[in-house]
Design an enzyme around this catalytic site. Structure first.
Site, PDB file in Angstrom:
ATOM      1  N   LYS A  15       0.842  -1.212   0.000  1.00 53.19           N
ATOM      2  CA  LYS A  15       0.000   0.000   0.000  1.00 53.19           C
ATOM      3  C   LYS A  15       0.873   1.257   0.000  1.00 53.19           C
ATOM      4  CE  LYS A  15      -2.192  -1.277   3.824  1.00 53.19           C
ATOM      5  NZ  LYS A  15      -1.551  -2.586   4.101  1.00 53.19           N
ATOM      6  N   ARG A  91     -10.399   0.352   8.301  1.00 58.18           N
ATOM      7  CA  ARG A  91      -9.899  -0.966   8.674  1.00 58.18           C
ATOM      8  C   ARG A  91     -10.948  -1.780   9.412  1.00 58.18           C
ATOM      9  NH1 ARG A  91      -4.159  -0.073   8.812  1.00 58.18           N
ATOM     10  NH2 ARG A  91      -3.103  -2.015   9.283  1.00 58.18           N
ATOM     11  N   ARG A 130      11.496  -5.285   5.732  1.00 56.28           N
ATOM     12  CA  ARG A 130      11.249  -3.843   5.499  1.00 56.28           C
ATOM     13  C   ARG A 130      12.134  -2.964   6.390  1.00 56.28           C
ATOM     14  NH1 ARG A 130       5.289  -1.853   5.621  1.00 56.28           N
ATOM     15  NH2 ARG A 130       5.289  -3.082   7.539  1.00 56.28           N
ATOM     16  N   ARG A 165      10.289  -1.403  11.927  1.00 55.50           N
ATOM     17  CA  ARG A 165       9.102  -1.203  12.772  1.00 55.50           C
ATOM     18  C   ARG A 165       9.018  -2.295  13.833  1.00 55.50           C
ATOM     19  NH1 ARG A 165       4.167  -0.168   8.541  1.00 55.50           N
ATOM     20  NH2 ARG A 165       3.139  -1.525  10.051  1.00 55.50           N
ATOM     21  N   ARG A 176      -1.639  -9.335  13.149  1.00 60.68           N
ATOM     22  CA  ARG A 176      -2.134  -8.347  12.169  1.00 60.68           C
ATOM     23  C   ARG A 176      -2.931  -9.051  11.069  1.00 60.68           C
ATOM     24  NH1 ARG A 176       3.525  -5.763  10.828  1.00 60.68           N
ATOM     25  NH2 ARG A 176       2.419  -4.522   9.285  1.00 60.68           N
TER      26      ARG A 176
END
Ligand code: AP5
Ligand code: MG
Length: 223
Positions: A15, A91, A130, A165, A176
């Site tokens: 995203k 969400r 990431r 993160r 998640r």
């Protein structure tokens, strides 16, 4: 007229990566609720202190908190005639209704909800690899497996340190993903009825996904 869009997909589906190309082509303002919350955590604001543990463990921040963030950001943008790209919001079905209400109040509408579709087993390498720029959320994201920075640990764009993160680990990702399946995916039925959904294969290279996404948005909106 300015477009209002949502980019939708599971954690790590791309995203944030794809938001840049869409915003550049259509002149949209990117609003990632995750980025806003992480900035609040970095600054240790009251919002950040409330959100820190929830996010690190992969839980959602309460609807009323996130709804407030979105209202404060998008109302002035829409009033100024700007288009928006929402990333990470809505969400929950409640958040989707909240967004409908604000847009209706503003005499605006949602034009496209673009869903990035990807198998869950592809997400672990994306999430765990990431790395983000510590200075600017619009730089990167980088990925040690797929899109490494030129110098390890350093942002190509500004030379700042990169960081990982706290929710980018396999345990938080499991939580998640569970929340995504239980609370976020049901939103799609709402948008299917409104006939604003487009689906894009999210598993190709960044440029393959971008080409497909831009072409689907263009077909849907005629712009
Ligand atoms: P948020 O920040 O929104 O996280 P998310 O939805 O889990 O999505 P991510 O940001 O992890 O993934 P992405 O799809 O943006 O992927 P990216 O482009 O970075 O939310 C975080 C938390 O905040 C939530 O868990 C919740 O606690 C809270 N929160 C936020 N919004 C909320 C809301 N509305 N309500 C309640 N709570 C909320 O890509 C991932 C990696 O893959 C990168 O390294 C990238 O370089 C790489 N990559 C991307 N595309 C490709 C590709 N095509 N090929 C190879 N690698 C790729
Ligand atoms: Mg993101």
């Amino acid at each position: 007229m300015a477009l209002n869009c949502v980019i939708f997909g599971p954690p790590g589906s791309g995203k944030g990566t794809q938001a840049e190309g869409v915003c550049r082509k259509y002149g949209l303002e990117h609003l990632s609720t995750g980025d806003v919350l992480r900035e609040a955590i970095r600054r240790k604001t009251p919002l950040g202190l409330k959100a820190d543990e929830l996010i690190s463990e992969g839980h959602l921040v309460p609807d009323d908190v996130v709804d407030g963030i979105v209202r404060n950001r998008i109302v002035p943008l829409i009033e100024a005639g700007k288009g928006i790209l929402l990333d990470g919001f809505p969400r929950t079905v409640e958040q989707a209704h909240f967004l409908d209400d604000i847009l209706e109040e503003m005499n605006a509408r949602l034009d496209v909800v673009a869903v990035l579709e990807i198998e869950s087993q592809e997400l672990v390498k994306r999430i765990c690899g990431r790395r983000l720029c510590s200075k600017d959320t619009e730089h990167g994201p980088y990925n040690v497996n797929f899109m490494p920075p030129k110098v390890p640990g350093i942002c190509d764009d500004c030379g700042s340190d990169l960081f990982q993160r706290p929710d980018d680990n396999e345990q938080a990702l499991e939580e998640r993903m569970e929340i995504y399946r239980q609370q976020t995916l049901p939103i799609l039925e709402h948008y299917r009825e409104k006939e604003v959904l487009i689906k894009v294969a999210g598993s190709g290279t960044v440029s393959e996904v971008r080409d497909c996404l831009l072409s689907e948005i263009s077909s849907k909106t005629g712009s």
